[in-house]
Design a protein around this motif. Structure first.
Motif, PDB file in Angstrom:
ATOM      1  N   LEU A 101       0.812  -1.209   0.000  1.00  0.00           N
ATOM      2  CA  LEU A 101       0.000   0.000   0.000  1.00  0.00           C
ATOM      3  C   LEU A 101       0.853   1.270   0.000  1.00  0.00           C
ATOM      4  CD1 LEU A 101      -2.686  -1.013   2.661  1.00  0.00           C
ATOM      5  CD2 LEU A 101      -2.924  -1.064   0.178  1.00  0.00           C
ATOM      6  N   ALA A 102       0.359   2.301  -0.661  1.00  0.00           N
ATOM      7  CA  ALA A 102       1.042   3.591  -0.647  1.00  0.00           C
ATOM      8  C   ALA A 102       0.995   4.190   0.755  1.00  0.00           C
ATOM      9  CB  ALA A 102       0.370   4.549  -1.629  1.00  0.00           C
ATOM     10  N   PRO A 103       2.036   4.906   1.153  1.00  0.00           N
ATOM     11  CA  PRO A 103       1.986   5.589   2.450  1.00  0.00           C
ATOM     12  C   PRO A 103       0.927   6.682   2.439  1.00  0.00           C
ATOM     13  CG  PRO A 103       3.914   6.286   1.204  1.00  0.00           C
ATOM     14  CD  PRO A 103       3.306   5.147   0.436  1.00  0.00           C
ATOM     15  N   LEU A 104       0.430   7.031   3.598  1.00  0.00           N
ATOM     16  CA  LEU A 104      -0.532   8.111   3.723  1.00  0.00           C
ATOM     17  C   LEU A 104       0.109   9.426   3.297  1.00  0.00           C
ATOM     18  CD1 LEU A 104      -1.872   7.126   7.240  1.00  0.00           C
ATOM     19  CD2 LEU A 104      -3.153   6.907   5.104  1.00  0.00           C
ATOM     20  N   ASP A 105      -0.675  10.297   2.702  1.00  0.00           N
ATOM     21  CA  ASP A 105      -0.163  11.599   2.296  1.00  0.00           C
ATOM     22  C   ASP A 105       0.245  12.435   3.500  1.00  0.00           C
ATOM     23  OD1 ASP A 105      -0.550  11.029  -0.389  1.00  0.00           O
ATOM     24  OD2 ASP A 105      -2.571  11.874  -0.417  1.00  0.00           O
ATOM     25  N   LYS A 106      -0.489  12.282   4.585  1.00  0.00           N
ATOM     26  CA  LYS A 106      -0.216  13.037   5.804  1.00  0.00           C
ATOM     27  C   LYS A 106      -0.038  12.064   6.957  1.00  0.00           C
ATOM     28  CE  LYS A 106      -2.130  16.703   8.725  1.00  0.00           C
ATOM     29  NZ  LYS A 106      -3.281  17.630   8.930  1.00  0.00           N
ATOM     30  N   LYS A 107       1.010  12.290   7.769  1.00  0.00           N
ATOM     31  CA  LYS A 107       1.295  11.376   8.875  1.00  0.00           C
ATOM     32  C   LYS A 107       0.112  11.287   9.818  1.00  0.00           C
ATOM     33  CE  LYS A 107       5.431  11.102  10.583  1.00  0.00           C
ATOM     34  NZ  LYS A 107       5.739   9.667  10.329  1.00  0.00           N
ATOM     35  N   ALA A 108      -0.215  10.062  10.218  1.00  0.00           N
ATOM     36  CA  ALA A 108      -1.306   9.814  11.163  1.00  0.00           C
ATOM     37  C   ALA A 108      -0.734   9.251  12.455  1.00  0.00           C
ATOM     38  CB  ALA A 108      -2.308   8.828  10.572  1.00  0.00           C
ATOM     39  N   THR A 109      -1.260   9.691  13.562  1.00  0.00           N
ATOM     40  CA  THR A 109      -0.878   9.153  14.863  1.00  0.00           C
ATOM     41  C   THR A 109      -1.963   8.186  15.328  1.00  0.00           C
ATOM     42  OG1 THR A 109       0.359  11.125  15.474  1.00  0.00           O
ATOM     43  CG2 THR A 109      -0.337   9.678  17.266  1.00  0.00           C
ATOM     44  N   ASN A 138       3.523   5.750   6.856  1.00  0.00           N
ATOM     45  CA  ASN A 138       3.437   7.108   7.403  1.00  0.00           C
ATOM     46  C   ASN A 138       2.522   7.157   8.619  1.00  0.00           C
ATOM     47  OD1 ASN A 138       4.378   9.730   7.441  1.00  0.00           O
ATOM     48  ND2 ASN A 138       2.875  10.503   5.975  1.00  0.00           N
ATOM     49  N   ILE A 139       2.619   6.110   9.455  1.00  0.00           N
ATOM     50  CA  ILE A 139       1.846   6.024  10.693  1.00  0.00           C
ATOM     51  C   ILE A 139       2.800   6.093  11.878  1.00  0.00           C
ATOM     52  CG2 ILE A 139       0.405   4.521  12.137  1.00  0.00           C
ATOM     53  CD1 ILE A 139      -0.848   3.418   9.580  1.00  0.00           C
ATOM     54  N   ASP A 140       2.478   6.932  12.829  1.00  0.00           N
ATOM     55  CA  ASP A 140       3.237   7.043  14.074  1.00  0.00           C
ATOM     56  C   ASP A 140       2.393   6.442  15.185  1.00  0.00           C
ATOM     57  OD1 ASP A 140       5.104   7.802  16.008  1.00  0.00           O
ATOM     58  OD2 ASP A 140       4.122   9.743  16.320  1.00  0.00           O
ATOM     59  N   VAL A 141       2.866   5.372  15.811  1.00  0.00           N
ATOM     60  CA  VAL A 141       2.100   4.760  16.898  1.00  0.00           C
ATOM     61  C   VAL A 141       2.639   5.230  18.237  1.00  0.00           C
ATOM     62  CG1 VAL A 141       1.430   2.716  15.566  1.00  0.00           C
ATOM     63  CG2 VAL A 141       3.515   2.655  16.929  1.00  0.00           C
ATOM     64  N   LYS A 142       1.733   5.444  19.159  1.00  0.00           N
ATOM     65  CA  LYS A 142       2.092   5.834  20.518  1.00  0.00           C
ATOM     66  C   LYS A 142       1.360   4.919  21.491  1.00  0.00           C
ATOM     67  CE  LYS A 142       2.988  10.708  19.422  1.00  0.00           C
ATOM     68  NZ  LYS A 142       4.446  10.506  19.495  1.00  0.00           N
ATOM     69  N   PHE A 143       2.097   4.420  22.487  1.00  0.00           N
ATOM     70  CA  PHE A 143       1.520   3.519  23.473  1.00  0.00           C
ATOM     71  C   PHE A 143       1.119   4.290  24.726  1.00  0.00           C
ATOM     72  CE2 PHE A 143       4.485   0.750  21.060  1.00  0.00           C
ATOM     73  CZ  PHE A 143       3.561  -0.164  20.587  1.00  0.00           C
ATOM     74  N   THR A 144      -0.016   3.915  25.286  1.00  0.00           N
ATOM     75  CA  THR A 144      -0.468   4.486  26.540  1.00  0.00           C
ATOM     76  C   THR A 144      -1.042   3.376  27.409  1.00  0.00           C
ATOM     77  OG1 THR A 144      -1.851   6.228  27.525  1.00  0.00           O
ATOM     78  CG2 THR A 144      -2.801   5.005  25.696  1.00  0.00           C
ATOM     79  N   GLN A 145      -1.142   3.605  28.703  1.00  0.00           N
ATOM     80  CA  GLN A 145      -1.640   2.591  29.618  1.00  0.00           C
ATOM     81  C   GLN A 145      -2.823   3.110  30.407  1.00  0.00           C
ATOM     82  OE1 GLN A 145       1.239   0.580  32.093  1.00  0.00           O
ATOM     83  NE2 GLN A 145       2.848   0.741  30.554  1.00  0.00           N
TER      84      GLN A 145
END
Length: 363
Positions: free
Chosen positions: A46-54, A81-88
């Motif tokens: 798949l193509a990367p997203l045009d705009k970074k997504a969190t 182009n996805i930024d993942v963030k972990f939370t608890q």
């Protein structure tokens, strides 16, 4: 995801996989597969997203989160182009409303009566993929007995009259316990049920002889064996081969509206899960995967990762949905369910299935 202000590609434009150009366009439009699939993209699909997504993931360092950790460390999310963030979250009572509201996008969950009740009473979350099941003959969540009783307790039926520790009631632990009793031909009154919420305390209780058996989890199963505190009693797949222990949950907004992001997220997640299976089932790339697991989980000893029974994670994300329903029915029979749970709307594997279409079936 709405809070991130991402402009979405409408689902109607998700047309076809590059490998099927010109053959069945109508079918591919209906299935919602993006047209921008190419081996020349960083992901190879798949193509990367045009705009970074969190993407916000509620994850507490459990081994069952391996797909998330591996995909992050190996750059699979970055490729899209996805930024993942972990939370608890301290508990699911806080986590589920946040997931339903779209404050977080993805979470891990286990089957409990309170989980079903929350959804039945209006907390809308989606059950979307596998996050933990048994591997035949080598289960990561199974029964152990005190080491000195190994000659006395040879089979599950020998637990009659014994003190058995289980970490919760009207939850998947209780379901496994009751499945064992049924398999052994025992009634609840035939054993002494000991509610012990902390798995670490089960080790100490084994050591001082205050319990005879326990439904224990890795890595404490292996640690207890090495310390001479307990031994395995058979394997949980003896009586619950298709038990669904944990699930990936998604917010409705993320799954149903943010489809360009959620599809790529799921593809990256499954790539991580496939690397996990390659490492622990096939022995390919194992050292790198163990390094990732020691970084993200509480088990920091690489040598112990070579010994523990691992969490089963389906490389195609498939769940034992019939077993989830069986767990629900057990809680209902116990009088622990309030309201009706709609499986048709709450279990939504469509995005997982589309990701598998993009990646192909794991072999």
């Amino acid at each position: 995801m709405k809070k991130l202000g991402i402009f979405l590609i409408p689902i109607m434009f998700f047309v076809l996989l590059i490998g099927g150009c010109g053959s069945d366009t109508t079918k591919e439009k209906e299935e919602g597969i993006p047209p921008e699939t190419s081996g020349e993209h960083p992901s190879g699909d798949l193509a990367p997203l045009d705009k970074k997504a969190t993407v916000m993931i509620a994850e507490d360092g459990a081994a069952s989160g391996a797909g998330f950790y591996i995909a992050k460390e190996k750059g699979y999310f970055d490729d899209y182009n996805i930024d993942v963030k972990f939370t608890q979250f301290a508990n699911s009572d806080d986590m589920l409303p946040a997931l339903a509201a779209g404050e977080i996008d993805i979470a891990g969950g286990v089957s409990t009566a309170s989980f079903f009740n929350a959804i039945a009473q209006g907390i809308d979350v989606k059950i979307i993929a596998d996050k933990g099941h048994y591997i035949k003959g080598d289960s990561y969540f199974s029964f152990v007995i005190r080491e000195e009783l190994k000659d006395e307790i040879k089979d599950y039926s020998d637990l009659k009259g014994k003190r058995v520790a289980v970490s919760s009631q009207n939850a998947v632990d209780d379901y496994i316990f009751r499945s064992m009793l049924e398999h052994a031909g025992l009634k609840e009154s035939d054993v002494e049920f000991v509610l012990m919420s902390d798995f670490g305390n089960m080790l100490a209780a084994m050591g001082n002889g205050s319990i005879d058996a326990a439904l224990q989890i890795e890595p404490l199963i292996t640690q207890g064996i090495e310390q001479g505190l307990h031994v395995r009693l058979g394997d949980a797949t003896d009586f619950a081969p298709d038990a669904q222990i944990a699930m990936v949950l998604g917010s409705p907004e993320f799954i149903e509206q943010e489809t360009d992001v959620s599809l790529r997220f799921m593809a990256a997640y499954l790539k991580g899960v496939r690397d996990y299976n390659d490492a622990f089932i096939k022995g390919e790339g194992k050292e790198e995967v163990i390094d990732i697991m020691t970084k993200h989980t509480a088990l920091k000893d690489p040598a112990l990762w070579e010994k523990v029974a691992i969490t089963g994670l389906d490389p195609n994300g498939r769940m034992f949905t019939k077993d989830i329903k069986k767990q629900y029915e057990m809680y209902k029979e116990n009088g622990a369910i309030r309201g009706e749970f709609d499986f048709e709307t709450s279990i939504d594997t469509s995005m997982t299935e589309k990701a598998v279409e993009v990646l192909g079936e794991y072999k």
